[in-house]
Design a protein around this motif. Structure first.
Motif, PDB file in Angstrom:
ATOM      1  N   THR A   1       0.824  -1.197   0.000  1.00 29.59           N
ATOM      2  CA  THR A   1       0.000   0.000   0.000  1.00 29.59           C
ATOM      3  C   THR A   1       0.861   1.251   0.000  1.00 29.59           C
ATOM      4  O   THR A   1       0.584   2.202  -0.726  1.00 29.59           O
TER       5      THR A   1
ATOM      6  N   GLU B   1       0.835   4.144  -2.851  1.00 32.27           N
ATOM      7  CA  GLU B   1       0.488   5.515  -2.504  1.00 32.27           C
ATOM      8  C   GLU B   1       1.576   6.492  -2.915  1.00 32.27           C
ATOM      9  O   GLU B   1       1.299   7.605  -3.347  1.00 32.27           O
ATOM     10  N   GLU B   2       2.826   6.082  -2.795  1.00 29.56           N
ATOM     11  CA  GLU B   2       3.939   6.973  -3.113  1.00 29.56           C
ATOM     12  C   GLU B   2       4.177   7.113  -4.608  1.00 29.56           C
ATOM     13  O   GLU B   2       4.608   8.164  -5.072  1.00 29.56           O
TER      14      GLU B   2
ATOM     15  N   ALA C   1       1.915   5.824  -7.312  1.00 29.09           N
ATOM     16  CA  ALA C   1       0.707   5.769  -8.159  1.00 29.09           C
ATOM     17  C   ALA C   1       0.904   4.858  -9.362  1.00 29.09           C
ATOM     18  O   ALA C   1       0.156   4.917 -10.327  1.00 29.09           O
TER      19      ALA C   1
ATOM     20  N   LYS D   1     -10.025   3.757  -0.240  1.00 29.91           N
ATOM     21  CA  LYS D   1      -9.097   4.823   0.141  1.00 29.91           C
ATOM     22  C   LYS D   1      -8.120   5.095  -1.001  1.00 29.91           C
ATOM     23  O   LYS D   1      -7.828   6.239  -1.326  1.00 29.91           O
ATOM     24  N   ARG D   2      -7.643   4.032  -1.628  1.00 28.30           N
ATOM     25  CA  ARG D   2      -6.716   4.176  -2.759  1.00 28.30           C
ATOM     26  C   ARG D   2      -7.407   4.845  -3.939  1.00 28.30           C
ATOM     27  O   ARG D   2      -6.844   5.695  -4.605  1.00 28.30           O
TER      28      ARG D   2
ATOM     29  N   ARG E   1      -9.732   6.975  -3.755  1.00 28.35           N
ATOM     30  CA  ARG E   1      -9.846   8.388  -3.376  1.00 28.35           C
ATOM     31  C   ARG E   1      -8.538   9.121  -3.672  1.00 28.35           C
ATOM     32  O   ARG E   1      -8.536  10.225  -4.195  1.00 28.35           O
ATOM     33  N   GLN E   2      -7.417   8.490  -3.338  1.00 31.16           N
ATOM     34  CA  GLN E   2      -6.118   9.105  -3.611  1.00 31.16           C
ATOM     35  C   GLN E   2      -5.915   9.270  -5.111  1.00 31.16           C
ATOM     36  O   GLN E   2      -5.423  10.301  -5.564  1.00 31.16           O
TER      37      GLN E   2
ATOM     38  N   HIS F   1      -7.883  12.097  -6.587  1.00 31.22           N
ATOM     39  CA  HIS F   1      -7.306  13.408  -6.304  1.00 31.22           C
ATOM     40  C   HIS F   1      -6.008  13.682  -7.050  1.00 31.22           C
ATOM     41  O   HIS F   1      -5.640  14.833  -7.218  1.00 31.22           O
ATOM     42  N   GLY F   2      -5.297  12.650  -7.492  1.00 29.65           N
ATOM     43  CA  GLY F   2      -3.983  12.913  -8.047  1.00 29.65           C
ATOM     44  C   GLY F   2      -3.599  12.226  -9.337  1.00 29.65           C
ATOM     45  O   GLY F   2      -2.475  12.384  -9.799  1.00 29.65           O
TER      46      GLY F   2
ATOM     47  N   GLU G   1     -16.943   5.948  -1.464  1.00 29.56           N
ATOM     48  CA  GLU G   1     -16.160   6.596  -0.416  1.00 29.56           C
ATOM     49  C   GLU G   1     -17.052   6.909   0.785  1.00 29.56           C
ATOM     50  O   GLU G   1     -16.686   6.640   1.927  1.00 29.56           O
TER      51      GLU G   1
END
Length: 109
Positions: free
Chosen positions: A11, A15-16, A18, A61-62, A64-65, A68-69, A101
């Motif tokens: 994870t 997250e770092e 993508a 959660k992923r 959602r990240q 956003h990015g 979400e």
């Protein structure tokens, strides 16, 4: 799945970097899948895990990240590709992501 679910390192890497979202988006585009189809695929995958709450929660959660990015992570050319594919179907799927979400306890932002 249980072993992957317990491995926080995976994870953190995702997250770092993508790299998961970038790779999936690029590969789906090579297969001529639309943005709407890509969003549907991810939604289906998450909805297919009702008994794996922790995995479902972390995946939402992923998502959602990514929501956003991803445009920034893809770079200008592929970000433009995303915007050019926007249609009612992709907006509808995007709203479905927001609902997932919310259902997982995340606040709207």
């Amino acid at each position: 799945i249980d072993k992957c679910n317990l491995d926080e390192n995976w994870t953190v890497v995702m997250e770092e970097t993508a790299i998961d979202a970038i790779t999936m988006y690029k590969e789906f585009r090579k297969m001529n899948l639309s943005l709407s189809d890509t969003l549907k695929f991810v939604s289906f995958m998450v909805n297919d895990w009702p008994k794996r709450h922790t995995l479902r929660h972390r995946t939402v959660k992923r998502m959602r990240q990514v929501r956003h990015g991803l445009g920034v992570a893809l770079g200008v050319e592929l970000e433009r590709d995303i915007y050019e594919q926007m249609d009612l179907g992709s907006v509808w799927e995007y709203l479905g992501w927001l609902k997932m979400e919310h259902d997982e306890g995340f606040s709207f932002n």
